[in-house]
Design an enzyme around this catalytic site. Structure first.
Site, PDB file in Angstrom:
ATOM      1  CG  ASP A   1      -1.791   1.231   1.326  1.00 12.09           C
ATOM      2  OD1 ASP A   1      -2.638   1.416   0.430  1.00 12.09           O
ATOM      3  OD2 ASP A   1      -1.618   2.012   2.281  1.00 12.09           O
TER       4      ASP A   1
ATOM      5  CD  GLU B   1      -2.137   2.929  -3.431  1.00 14.11           C
ATOM      6  OE1 GLU B   1      -3.044   3.746  -3.676  1.00 14.11           O
ATOM      7  OE2 GLU B   1      -1.906   2.506  -2.284  1.00 14.11           O
TER       8      GLU B   1
END
Length: 596
Positions: A247, A284
């Protein structure tokens, strides 16, 4: 029966492990570690740690099981007890795969791993290769997105805990599905986060949107880095995950010579060789920096793929016409063309939204396209809208859903669907939380309203803490049987099947994709992948596009609208040479040379 307990607490002068109300002194070891063997402690034993004689008993920073929530005691979990049946599973390569992003708590009405298992056959029939789970590390309350996890080694108990997660992965592998886990190493949630009580897990040398940064490069950071890398390996080894989605790595600050992402990449590659299974890391990032997916030998971090927000923004803005926020830099079909052929729209160019230059170019001649994930919807792009609205209601014509799906699933990138996207789910997917701390709950609700008020969205912002906000976000599994939804579902199945059947559609070369567009009156885009062409009409009026060069013979493979047809030029005797597209439609056809 006995258990060896270990904990890193470098600043403590005394540490005790507490089981059944009894305090057991721990022995100091090198580098701030403490350990103790406790007789009669084994699988199912509750425990915690007391520092410097304090009355408070803290959960284990590496707790494998939190059956009573983030504030409860830790519980011993024996990974060897689970009877895996996937001994012959060797993983799936990321190239050529189609991913499916799933939030366990809203994928089914029950919101558990076991209930999700019952829907795996739907994903197999759709043609999915890998399921990506949103974070499952233990977080406060019953329901939430999972990005405020505080026990990074313990699967969320309301979902089914450690055994439930293993059953899900084991069953997915039996169905031929790889499983990817979204992990959050850039911050922890505020409620229940006690890592700072044990050691320098955080540093005020760097600021983040969540407060002090995770300490990857300051004093004491060696053990923090090991904590994160070993956490990644734990999910891959003990839970048999095939890959991890990392993330928001742009929020990780590491000024060391070897970045934590490179260190993790090297460790995962070694684990893959040891286990004899395909393992991969997907990042990401909004930095538009190809260094993430550049090999370590070439000076990159060696990650296997990264999300491509620019592709999403370009496709979303072209379909919907939205231009607010970061969409202000997108919307033209030329922008979409650049995303399809160059990956990053912002590759060192000016970003109006940021007020500065952004990104750097991808070496399209050397970098394979599968290293970038393309998507039309995902948890962020849906859930971070004020009302959690999916793309369907935003489109001027429902036919554009099929246009978007065709470009997503037949583009050069690794495609990913968001749960329910395949049938055009009408349920929103909102931002929801279940914080039990009243002050934190109030701050989250008020902060959400303030955030969207700045964008002009004053009404219709659901309260994240309201149970109804969560319930509205649960998929309705009756919808795929409705004729309208079933038609869109079949379109997605057909596109995925075509992607798998046509070698050109798995060609990793970005230079092998060719795109032409026109926005003078009609709005159309044609994308060639070898001998396969996607012709898309973004406008509302019918148009006719060339389907073959002289001597070519096109064959219609898929049509989003029954009115689509190939037309012949009466002046030549070479078969159909053009394709007639109604408004908001897409056709896929192949080209063969000669007159055979």
């Amino acid at each position: 029966m006995s258990t060896r307990f270990t904990v890193w607490a470098p600043a403590a002068g005394r540490v005790e492990v507490v089981t059944g109300g009894t305090r057991h002194p721990m022995e100091a070891k090198d580098s701030g570690w403490w350990e103790a063997d406790v007789a009669d402690a084994g699988h199912g034993t509750d425990y915690g740690f007391a520092l410097d004689g304090a009355d408070e008993v803290l959960p284990d920073p590496r707790s494998p099981w939190q059956p009573n929530g983030v504030h409860g005691q830790s519980r011993v979990y024996d990974h060897e007890r689970f009877a895996w049946t996937d001994q012959h599973w060797h993983g799936r390569p990321l190239p050529g795969s189609v991913l499916y992003e799933m939030h366990v708590g809203t994928f089914t009405l029950e919101g558990t791993f076991d209930a999700a298992i019952e829907r795996l056959d739907h994903l197999v029939a759709l043609g999915i290769d890998a399921v990506e789970l949103l974070p499952v590390a233990s977080f406060p309350g019953h329901h939430g997105w999972g990005y405020d996890g505080v026990h990074l080694w313990a699967p969320h108990e309301p979902y089914g805990g450690p055994d439930g997660l293993k059953r899900f992965v084991d069953t997915a592998h039996a169905r031929g599905l790889a499983v990817i886990l979204d992990v959050v190493h850039n911050h922890l949630g505020p409620d229940g986060n006690r890592l700072g009580s044990f050691g320098p897990y955080f540093t005020d040398a760097h600021a983040t949107p969540w407060g002090d940064a995770v300490n990857f490069d300051q004093e004491g950071s060696d053990e923090v880095r090991a904590f994160v890398v070993q956490n990644a390996l734990m999910w891959l080894r003990d839970y048999h995950f095939d890959g991890l989605r990392l993330d928001a790595v742009h929020a990780i600050t590491d000024q060391g010579a070897v970045h934590i992402l490179e260190e993790m990449s090297r460790a995962v590659a070694a684990e893959s060789a040891h286990l004899g299974r395909e393992l991969f890391l997907i990042a990401e990032s909004d930095l538009n920096d190809p260094r993430l997916v550049t090999s370590r030998e070439a000076g990159g971090y060696g990650l296997d793929a990264q999300w491509s927000d620019d592709f999403h923004h370009a496709l979303h803005a072209a379909l919907t016409g939205e231009r607010q926020g970061y969409y202000c830099d997108f919307g033209s079909l030329e922008t979409l063309k650049k995303a399809l052929t160059k990956v990053f729209v912002h590759d060192g160019t000016m970003s109006t939204y940021r007020g500065r230059r952004h990104g750097r170019p991808v070496n399209v001649g050397e970098t394979p396209a599968h290293r970038f994930l393309g998507f039309l919807q995902n948890h962020d792009q849906v859930g971070n809208r004020a009302a959690g609205d999916r793309i369907g209601p935003l489109l001027p014509s429902p036919g554009l859903l099929k246009v978007g799906a065709a470009l997503l699933l037949l583009a050069p990138f690794t495609p990913m669907l968001f749960m329910g996207e395949e049938w055009g789910a009408s349920t929103p997917w909102c931002y929801f939380t279940d914080h039990r701390d009243p002050e934190l709950a109030r701050a989250v609700s008020e902060g959400r309203r303030r955030e969207f008020a700045r964008h002009g969205w004053v009404d219709g912002v659901p309260d994240p803490q309201a149970v109804e906000t969560f319930r509205r976000s649960v998929l309705d599994w009756a919808e795929p049987d409705d004729p309208h939804h079933a038609d869109l579902l079949e379109w997605h199945r057909s596109l995925i099947a075509l992607r798998r059947a046509a070698p050109e559609l798995n060609d990793p070369r970005l230079t092998a994709a060719r795109v032409e567009t026109d926005e003078n009156g009609a709005r159309w885009l044609m994308m060639w992948r070898g001998g396969v062409c996607v012709a898309a009409n973004f406008g509302g009026v019918p148009l006719v596009l060339p389907a073959a060069p002289p001597g070519g013979r096109p064959r219609l493979l898929l049509a989003s609208d029954p009115a689509i047809h190939l037309d012949a030029d009466e002046t030549v005797d070479s078969g159909p040479t053009s394709v007639a597209l109604p408004g908001a439609s897409a056709a896929i056809f192949s080209l063969t040379s000669g007159h055979a």
